[in-house]
Design a protein around this motif. Structure first.
Motif, PDB file in Angstrom:
ATOM      1  N   MET A 256       0.834  -1.193   0.000  1.00 33.24           N
ATOM      2  CA  MET A 256       0.000   0.000   0.000  1.00 33.24           C
ATOM      3  C   MET A 256       0.873   1.249   0.000  1.00 33.24           C
ATOM      4  N   GLY A 257       0.461   2.278  -0.728  1.00 33.65           N
ATOM      5  CA  GLY A 257       1.220   3.511  -0.779  1.00 33.65           C
ATOM      6  C   GLY A 257       1.611   3.854  -2.201  1.00 33.65           C
ATOM      7  N   VAL A 258       2.765   4.475  -2.358  1.00 32.52           N
ATOM      8  CA  VAL A 258       3.280   4.866  -3.671  1.00 32.52           C
ATOM      9  C   VAL A 258       4.595   4.135  -3.902  1.00 32.52           C
ATOM     10  N   SER A 259       4.715   3.485  -5.042  1.00 31.49           N
ATOM     11  CA  SER A 259       5.935   2.739  -5.352  1.00 31.49           C
ATOM     12  C   SER A 259       6.413   3.090  -6.748  1.00 31.49           C
ATOM     13  N   THR A 260       7.714   2.873  -6.988  1.00 32.83           N
ATOM     14  CA  THR A 260       8.312   3.149  -8.291  1.00 32.83           C
ATOM     15  C   THR A 260       9.048   1.917  -8.777  1.00 32.83           C
ATOM     16  N   SER A 261       8.848   1.583 -10.046  1.00 30.90           N
ATOM     17  CA  SER A 261       9.536   0.446 -10.648  1.00 30.90           C
ATOM     18  C   SER A 261      10.077   0.852 -12.015  1.00 30.90           C
ATOM     19  N   GLY A 262      10.998   0.058 -12.532  1.00 29.53           N
ATOM     20  CA  GLY A 262      11.593   0.332 -13.833  1.00 29.53           C
ATOM     21  C   GLY A 262      11.524  -0.882 -14.722  1.00 29.53           C
ATOM     22  N   PRO A 263      10.354  -1.156 -15.326  1.00 27.40           N
ATOM     23  CA  PRO A 263      10.188  -2.381 -16.104  1.00 27.40           C
ATOM     24  C   PRO A 263      10.991  -2.406 -17.398  1.00 27.40           C
ATOM     25  N   ASP A 264      11.240  -1.250 -17.980  1.00 23.86           N
ATOM     26  CA  ASP A 264      11.969  -1.167 -19.243  1.00 23.86           C
ATOM     27  C   ASP A 264      12.964  -0.024 -19.187  1.00 23.86           C
ATOM     28  N   GLN A 265      14.001  -0.106 -19.993  1.00 19.26           N
ATOM     29  CA  GLN A 265      15.033   0.920 -19.988  1.00 19.26           C
ATOM     30  C   GLN A 265      14.436   2.283 -20.336  1.00 19.26           C
ATOM     31  N   GLY A 266      14.780   3.263 -19.515  1.00 21.32           N
ATOM     32  CA  GLY A 266      14.341   4.630 -19.759  1.00 21.32           C
ATOM     33  C   GLY A 266      12.956   4.955 -19.234  1.00 21.32           C
ATOM     34  N   ILE A 267      12.279   3.975 -18.637  1.00 20.37           N
ATOM     35  CA  ILE A 267      10.907   4.181 -18.154  1.00 20.37           C
ATOM     36  C   ILE A 267      10.827   3.940 -16.655  1.00 20.37           C
TER      37      ILE A 267
ATOM     38  N   LEU B 138       2.386   6.985 -14.971  1.00 20.09           N
ATOM     39  CA  LEU B 138       1.648   7.115 -13.715  1.00 20.09           C
ATOM     40  C   LEU B 138       0.472   6.154 -13.758  1.00 20.09           C
ATOM     41  N   ALA B 139       0.486   5.186 -12.854  1.00 19.52           N
ATOM     42  CA  ALA B 139      -0.526   4.132 -12.857  1.00 19.52           C
ATOM     43  C   ALA B 139      -1.095   3.954 -11.456  1.00 19.52           C
ATOM     44  N   ALA B 140      -2.090   3.080 -11.346  1.00 14.40           N
ATOM     45  CA  ALA B 140      -2.707   2.808 -10.047  1.00 14.40           C
ATOM     46  C   ALA B 140      -3.119   1.353  -9.963  1.00 14.40           C
ATOM     47  N   ALA B 141      -3.088   0.828  -8.756  1.00 14.49           N
ATOM     48  CA  ALA B 141      -3.566  -0.523  -8.499  1.00 14.49           C
ATOM     49  C   ALA B 141      -5.004  -0.450  -7.983  1.00 14.49           C
ATOM     50  N   GLY B 142      -5.691  -1.577  -8.013  1.00 15.02           N
ATOM     51  CA  GLY B 142      -7.017  -1.623  -7.407  1.00 15.02           C
ATOM     52  C   GLY B 142      -8.162  -1.312  -8.354  1.00 15.02           C
TER      53      GLY B 142
END
Length: 258
Positions: free
Chosen positions: A1-12, A51-55
């Motif tokens: 829960m909260g705000v998270s950051t991931s890097g699935p692809d280079q440059g993103i 910028l995305a959201a879960a749920g």
């Protein structure tokens, strides 16, 4: 829960919001979102932010219950914090050093409009709906951002009625890049982000600054002007009166004084 950051692809960088059950953000959540977006934009290896959201939905705006609890205790800290936090989150999206692609599913309401209205591009699922129910919740604001999504007279009608517009309707107005089935949303957003991220890193940052520089509306100042009327509504007592009807059956709300 909260705000998270991931890097699935280079440059993103993908910044994901997850505040169950409906992504109505508490005060700290707005600041956390602002910090995450700004940090992603400052990363020299990032050329586009998603910028995305879960749920169940993208964003349901401010956590009204948090504001109500604070107001009932005689304080205004949550209201002030929510207003400042929203302003910072919206500005972080707009001022992000690289383009921001919003991936919207389900409901995008209130503060959600502030986020996507300041994004550089929007990809939406077929079930996405967009609107400002502010007048039904004792608040004002984000007309600045809704006006970036639909024509002026439609913005006013949606604002005054608290109605929503579908992703297909916004696509027809040109503000949504693509409308896709829900299971294709993430991939489509990453596809657009990837196309942007393949540009030269310095040049894409210069492009973002240049486009912001020719914007006819100062979105930060415009939104802060709107927020002044939210404070006036609270000082006059009308905001509390309307908020107290939030979540009640229509007949109960109708019984309240005008």
């Amino acid at each position: 829960m909260g705000v998270s950051t991931s890097g699935p692809d280079q440059g993103i960088a993908v910044v994901t919001v997850d505040f169950p059950p409906v992504n109505a953000l508490p005060v700290q959540g707005w600041y956390d979102l602002a910090d995450a977006v700004r940090a992603a934009g400052r990363d020299p290896g990032v050329r586009c932010v998603v910028l995305a959201a879960a749920g169940r939905g993208f964003n349901a705006g401010v956590d009204i219950k948090e504001v109500q609890r604070d107001t009932a205790a005689g304080g205004h800290g949550a209201l002030i914090g929510a207003n400042r936090g929203c302003a910072e989150a919206f500005a972080a999206v707009y001022e992000c050093e690289v383009p921001v692609v919003a991936a919207v599913h389900g409901f995008c309401l209130g503060g959600g409009i502030g986020l996507v209205g300041n994004a550089d591009a929007i990809v939406a699922s077929e079930d996405a709906t967009f609107g400002l129910p502010e007048l039904d919740r004792g608040a004002l604001g984000a007309a600045t951002h809704l006006a970036r999504l639909v024509p002026q007279h439609l913005m006013r009608a949606l604002y005054y009625t608290s109605r929503t517009a579908t992703a297909a309707e916004l696509h027809a107005h040109g503000s949504v890049w693509k409308v896709v089935p829900g299971d294709e949303l993430h991939g489509t957003a990453l596809e657009l982000a990837g196309e942007i991220a393949r540009k030269d890193g310095l040049l894409i940052r210069l492009a973002k600054a240049a486009i912001n520089g020719i914007d006819p509306v100062d979105v930060r100042r415009s939104y802060r002007f709107e927020q002044g009327f939210t404070f006036e509504a609270n000082l006059s007592g009308v905001a509390d009166r309307v908020r107290d009807t939030f979540g009640r059956p229509p007949e109960a709300a109708d019984s309240k004084e005008d």
